[in-house]
Design a protein around this motif. Structure first.
Motif, PDB file in Angstrom:
ATOM      1  N   MET A   1      30.499  -0.340 141.646  1.00 20.94           N
ATOM      2  CA  MET A   1      29.210  -0.855 142.121  1.00 20.94           C
ATOM      3  C   MET A   1      29.274  -2.383 142.233  1.00 20.94           C
ATOM      4  O   MET A   1      29.758  -3.048 141.326  1.00 20.94           O
ATOM      5  N   GLU A   2      28.805  -2.931 143.327  1.00 17.42           N
ATOM      6  CA  GLU A   2      28.832  -4.376 143.527  1.00 17.42           C
ATOM      7  C   GLU A   2      27.870  -5.066 142.576  1.00 17.42           C
ATOM      8  O   GLU A   2      26.848  -4.518 142.193  1.00 17.42           O
ATOM      9  N   VAL A   3      28.235  -6.286 142.203  1.00 15.41           N
ATOM     10  CA  VAL A   3      27.358  -7.075 141.348  1.00 15.41           C
ATOM     11  C   VAL A   3      26.096  -7.428 142.124  1.00 15.41           C
ATOM     12  O   VAL A   3      26.148  -7.806 143.287  1.00 15.41           O
ATOM     13  N   GLY A   4      24.963  -7.325 141.494  1.00 18.39           N
ATOM     14  CA  GLY A   4      23.691  -7.607 142.139  1.00 18.39           C
ATOM     15  C   GLY A   4      22.674  -6.576 141.717  1.00 18.39           C
ATOM     16  O   GLY A   4      22.951  -5.714 140.872  1.00 18.39           O
ATOM     17  N   PRO A   5      21.454  -6.637 142.257  1.00 25.72           N
ATOM     18  CA  PRO A   5      20.428  -5.677 141.885  1.00 25.72           C
ATOM     19  C   PRO A   5      20.860  -4.242 142.196  1.00 25.72           C
ATOM     20  O   PRO A   5      21.496  -3.982 143.213  1.00 25.72           O
ATOM     21  N   VAL A 115      28.532  12.943 137.666  1.00 22.68           N
ATOM     22  CA  VAL A 115      27.394  12.093 138.025  1.00 22.68           C
ATOM     23  C   VAL A 115      26.438  11.997 136.837  1.00 22.68           C
ATOM     24  O   VAL A 115      26.132  13.004 136.182  1.00 22.68           O
ATOM     25  N   ILE A 116      25.971  10.788 136.557  1.00 22.83           N
ATOM     26  CA  ILE A 116      25.024  10.569 135.464  1.00 22.83           C
ATOM     27  C   ILE A 116      23.633  11.028 135.889  1.00 22.83           C
ATOM     28  O   ILE A 116      23.160  10.693 136.975  1.00 22.83           O
ATOM     29  N   ALA A 117      22.983  11.804 135.022  1.00 22.91           N
ATOM     30  CA  ALA A 117      21.624  12.275 135.316  1.00 22.91           C
ATOM     31  C   ALA A 117      20.789  12.233 134.053  1.00 22.91           C
ATOM     32  O   ALA A 117      21.162  12.817 133.030  1.00 22.91           O
ATOM     33  N   GLY A 118      19.650  11.536 134.129  1.00 19.36           N
ATOM     34  CA  GLY A 118      18.701  11.494 133.034  1.00 19.36           C
ATOM     35  C   GLY A 118      17.481  12.326 133.368  1.00 19.36           C
ATOM     36  O   GLY A 118      17.254  12.700 134.520  1.00 19.36           O
ATOM     37  N   ALA A 119      16.692  12.640 132.351  1.00 21.35           N
ATOM     38  CA  ALA A 119      15.489  13.450 132.545  1.00 21.35           C
ATOM     39  C   ALA A 119      14.306  12.791 131.844  1.00 21.35           C
ATOM     40  O   ALA A 119      14.465  12.069 130.868  1.00 21.35           O
ATOM     41  N   GLY A 120      13.108  13.105 132.358  1.00 22.29           N
ATOM     42  CA  GLY A 120      11.913  12.374 131.978  1.00 22.29           C
ATOM     43  C   GLY A 120      11.212  12.801 130.710  1.00 22.29           C
ATOM     44  O   GLY A 120       9.970  12.818 130.671  1.00 22.29           O
ATOM     45  N   TYR A 121      11.967  13.118 129.675  1.00 23.05           N
ATOM     46  CA  TYR A 121      11.347  13.400 128.380  1.00 23.05           C
ATOM     47  C   TYR A 121      11.210  12.100 127.600  1.00 23.05           C
ATOM     48  O   TYR A 121      11.897  11.847 126.605  1.00 23.05           O
ATOM     49  N   TYR A 122      10.283  11.274 128.077  1.00 24.00           N
ATOM     50  CA  TYR A 122      10.219   9.894 127.596  1.00 24.00           C
ATOM     51  C   TYR A 122       9.526   9.753 126.248  1.00 24.00           C
ATOM     52  O   TYR A 122       9.564   8.671 125.657  1.00 24.00           O
ATOM     53  N   TRP A 123       8.913  10.830 125.711  1.00 23.88           N
ATOM     54  CA  TRP A 123       8.386  10.720 124.348  1.00 23.88           C
ATOM     55  C   TRP A 123       9.497  10.298 123.396  1.00 23.88           C
ATOM     56  O   TRP A 123       9.253   9.615 122.401  1.00 23.88           O
ATOM     57  N   ARG A 124      10.722  10.701 123.696  1.00 26.68           N
ATOM     58  CA  ARG A 124      11.853  10.336 122.858  1.00 26.68           C
ATOM     59  C   ARG A 124      12.047   8.825 122.777  1.00 26.68           C
ATOM     60  O   ARG A 124      12.654   8.321 121.831  1.00 26.68           O
ATOM     61  N   GLY A 125      11.569   8.113 123.804  1.00 24.18           N
ATOM     62  CA  GLY A 125      11.766   6.676 123.869  1.00 24.18           C
ATOM     63  C   GLY A 125      10.694   5.855 123.179  1.00 24.18           C
ATOM     64  O   GLY A 125      10.740   4.618 123.228  1.00 24.18           O
ATOM     65  N   GLU A 277      14.520   1.890 131.816  1.00 24.83           N
ATOM     66  CA  GLU A 277      15.432   0.800 131.479  1.00 24.83           C
ATOM     67  C   GLU A 277      16.752   1.344 130.958  1.00 24.83           C
ATOM     68  O   GLU A 277      17.839   0.868 131.332  1.00 24.83           O
ATOM     69  N   ARG A 278      16.682   2.365 130.119  1.00 23.72           N
ATOM     70  CA  ARG A 278      17.906   2.927 129.557  1.00 23.72           C
ATOM     71  C   ARG A 278      18.695   3.715 130.605  1.00 23.72           C
ATOM     72  O   ARG A 278      19.929   3.745 130.560  1.00 23.72           O
ATOM     73  N   PHE A 279      17.995   4.335 131.556  1.00 22.70           N
ATOM     74  CA  PHE A 279      18.720   4.995 132.649  1.00 22.70           C
ATOM     75  C   PHE A 279      19.480   3.960 133.477  1.00 22.70           C
ATOM     76  O   PHE A 279      20.654   4.157 133.818  1.00 22.70           O
ATOM     77  N   LEU A 280      18.826   2.866 133.798  1.00 22.20           N
ATOM     78  CA  LEU A 280      19.495   1.812 134.561  1.00 22.20           C
ATOM     79  C   LEU A 280      20.690   1.255 133.789  1.00 22.20           C
ATOM     80  O   LEU A 280      21.745   0.975 134.372  1.00 22.20           O
ATOM     81  N   ALA A 281      20.544   1.090 132.489  1.00 21.29           N
ATOM     82  CA  ALA A 281      21.662   0.611 131.679  1.00 21.29           C
ATOM     83  C   ALA A 281      22.817   1.608 131.709  1.00 21.29           C
ATOM     84  O   ALA A 281      23.992   1.221 131.797  1.00 21.29           O
ATOM     85  N   GLU A 285      26.430   0.590 133.136  1.00 26.79           N
ATOM     86  CA  GLU A 285      27.561   0.636 132.202  1.00 26.79           C
ATOM     87  C   GLU A 285      28.395   1.905 132.363  1.00 26.79           C
ATOM     88  O   GLU A 285      29.426   2.045 131.701  1.00 26.79           O
ATOM     89  N   GLN A 286      27.911   2.814 133.222  1.00 25.65           N
ATOM     90  CA  GLN A 286      28.577   4.114 133.357  1.00 25.65           C
ATOM     91  C   GLN A 286      28.739   4.786 131.994  1.00 25.65           C
ATOM     92  O   GLN A 286      29.793   5.319 131.655  1.00 25.65           O
ATOM     93  N   ASP A 287      27.629   4.778 131.246  1.00 24.26           N
ATOM     94  CA  ASP A 287      27.626   5.315 129.884  1.00 24.26           C
ATOM     95  C   ASP A 287      26.418   6.236 129.710  1.00 24.26           C
ATOM     96  O   ASP A 287      25.316   5.773 129.412  1.00 24.26           O
ATOM     97  N   PRO A 288      26.591   7.548 129.860  1.00 24.11           N
ATOM     98  CA  PRO A 288      25.459   8.464 129.708  1.00 24.11           C
ATOM     99  C   PRO A 288      24.882   8.488 128.309  1.00 24.11           C
ATOM    100  O   PRO A 288      23.758   8.960 128.105  1.00 24.11           O
ATOM    101  N   GLY A 289      25.618   7.959 127.339  1.00 20.71           N
ATOM    102  CA  GLY A 289      25.098   7.895 125.982  1.00 20.71           C
ATOM    103  C   GLY A 289      23.896   6.980 125.832  1.00 20.71           C
ATOM    104  O   GLY A 289      23.201   7.033 124.819  1.00 20.71           O
ATOM    105  N   LEU A 290      23.626   6.149 126.837  1.00 12.38           N
ATOM    106  CA  LEU A 290      22.477   5.244 126.792  1.00 12.38           C
ATOM    107  C   LEU A 290      21.180   5.904 127.232  1.00 12.38           C
ATOM    108  O   LEU A 290      20.100   5.343 127.061  1.00 12.38           O
ATOM    109  N   LEU A 291      21.250   7.096 127.807  1.00 10.65           N
ATOM    110  CA  LEU A 291      20.062   7.781 128.310  1.00 10.65           C
ATOM    111  C   LEU A 291      19.132   8.187 127.176  1.00 10.65           C
ATOM    112  O   LEU A 291      19.566   8.550 126.076  1.00 10.65           O
ATOM    113  N   VAL A 292      17.832   8.155 127.434  1.00 11.66           N
ATOM    114  CA  VAL A 292      16.867   8.710 126.491  1.00 11.66           C
ATOM    115  C   VAL A 292      17.060  10.223 126.381  1.00 11.66           C
ATOM    116  O   VAL A 292      16.999  10.807 125.296  1.00 11.66           O
TER     117      VAL A 292
END
Length: 315
Positions: A1-5, A115-125, A277-281, A285-292
């Motif tokens: 991924m290119e550096v930038g937004p 492929v990294i995939a997160g889900a919207g169980y945001y109470w965990r966050g 925010e954690r999904f974007l991280a 970082e290509q690190d699924p361990g950061l997902l909520v």
């Protein structure tokens, strides 16, 4: 991924898509596209990016680094598979389907693709959840009591089981998920549901009340109830009854009741923003361990909610 937004897209234009769009404005991304059947031009005008009628058009017209899927439960499947085929990480709002067939196929495709995939169980966050986990470790719960007692949401698809999966799968799923997250897996001992006609919603065919008894592998019993017959959401909470104290988690506070009295701690920052925010991280970082919550874990919550519905015999 290119550096930038990070270049992001939102698939869906309803209420929850708007919440994510608002959150993303403060997270240093570039919104490049919106997909929807209605309101898509308005969403593009408000949040930036171009309007598209389908996911194929979005992927053909834009370079997308990450996508948010905010569609009704019965609309899942083709969207996820298109994103996986293009290697686009995605965050999918709960529930991830109306049943298990589609989510299981998506999960298999994700495992094969990486492929990294997160889900919207945001109470965990919620900011208070680590503290709650610590207190539950100090005094393990004997009984869990959870309730989602509210009204029929205004969107027409929610009222039809084929569109939403019913209240347990679509709405009370947050309660089942946070209990799973904190206590582990559970067996559905008993469940029952009833449907009563509601004059204001003649097309409603989902259960209007349900109750389930769960036995968690870690020890506690759970009683989960849901209803949509009220004028507003008056209960959306999980109670943990421990030796000498009661802990209650809502979307607004964590309450501790014990010999020292009652103490409330606000949940703090909007956990939906934390999840975004954690999904974007995780993407950066290509690190699924950061997902909520990752997709595979969301599937386990979906399986639990579908078991409750199936044992009860009605959505």
């Amino acid at each position: 991924m290119e550096v930038g937004p990070v270049k992001v897209a939102l698939i869906g234009t309803g209420y929850i898509a708007g919440r994510h769009a608002a959150a993303l404005t403060g997270l240093g991304v570039e919104v490049v596209g919106h997909v929807g059947r209605s309101g898509v031009e308005e969403a593009a005008a408000r949040w930036g990016g171009r309007a598209y009628r389908d996911t194929a058009g979005l992927l053909a017209g834009e370079d997308v680094d990450a996508a948010w899927i905010c569609v009704p439960p019965d609309a899942h499947g083709d969207i996820e598979h298109a994103l996986i085929a293009h290697g686009v990480p995605f965050y999918v709002e709960k529930p991830i389907g109306v049943d298990l067939a589609v989510p299981r196929r998506v999960d298999a495709a994700l495992r094969a693709s990486g492929v990294i995939a997160g889900a919207g169980y945001y109470w965990r966050g919620m900011d208070v959840v680590p503290g709650l986990r610590s207190m539950l470790a100090e005094t393990p719960p004997h009984l869990v009591r959870a309730a989602w007692h509210g009204l029929v949401p205004p969107v027409p698809w929610w009222r039809v089981a084929a569109g939403s999966g019913g209240q347990v799968v679509e709405q009370a799923t947050h309660l089942y998920d946070i209990a799973r997250f904190l206590l582990g897996e559970a067996e559905v001992v008993h469940a029952v549901a009833r449907h009563s006609p509601l004059a204001e919603h003649p097309d409603l065919d989902v259960a209007t009340v349900s109750a389930a008894t769960l036995a968690f592998d870690s020890g506690p019993l759970g009683v989960f109830t849901a209803t949509c017959v009220l004028h507003a959401t008056v209960d959306a909470a999980v109670e943990f009854h421990c030796e000498g104290r009661k802990l209650t988690l809502t979307t607004k506070f964590l309450r501790r009741e014990d010999g020292d009295g009652t103490h409330d701690t606000p949940v703090g920052r909007d956990p939906l923003v934390t999840a975004d925010e954690r999904f974007l991280a995780a993407v950066r970082e290509q690190d699924p361990g950061l997902l909520v919550c990752d997709y595979a874990d969301a599937l386990r919550t979906q399986e639990l909610c579908c078991r409750v519905r199936d044992v009860a015999g009605t959505a």
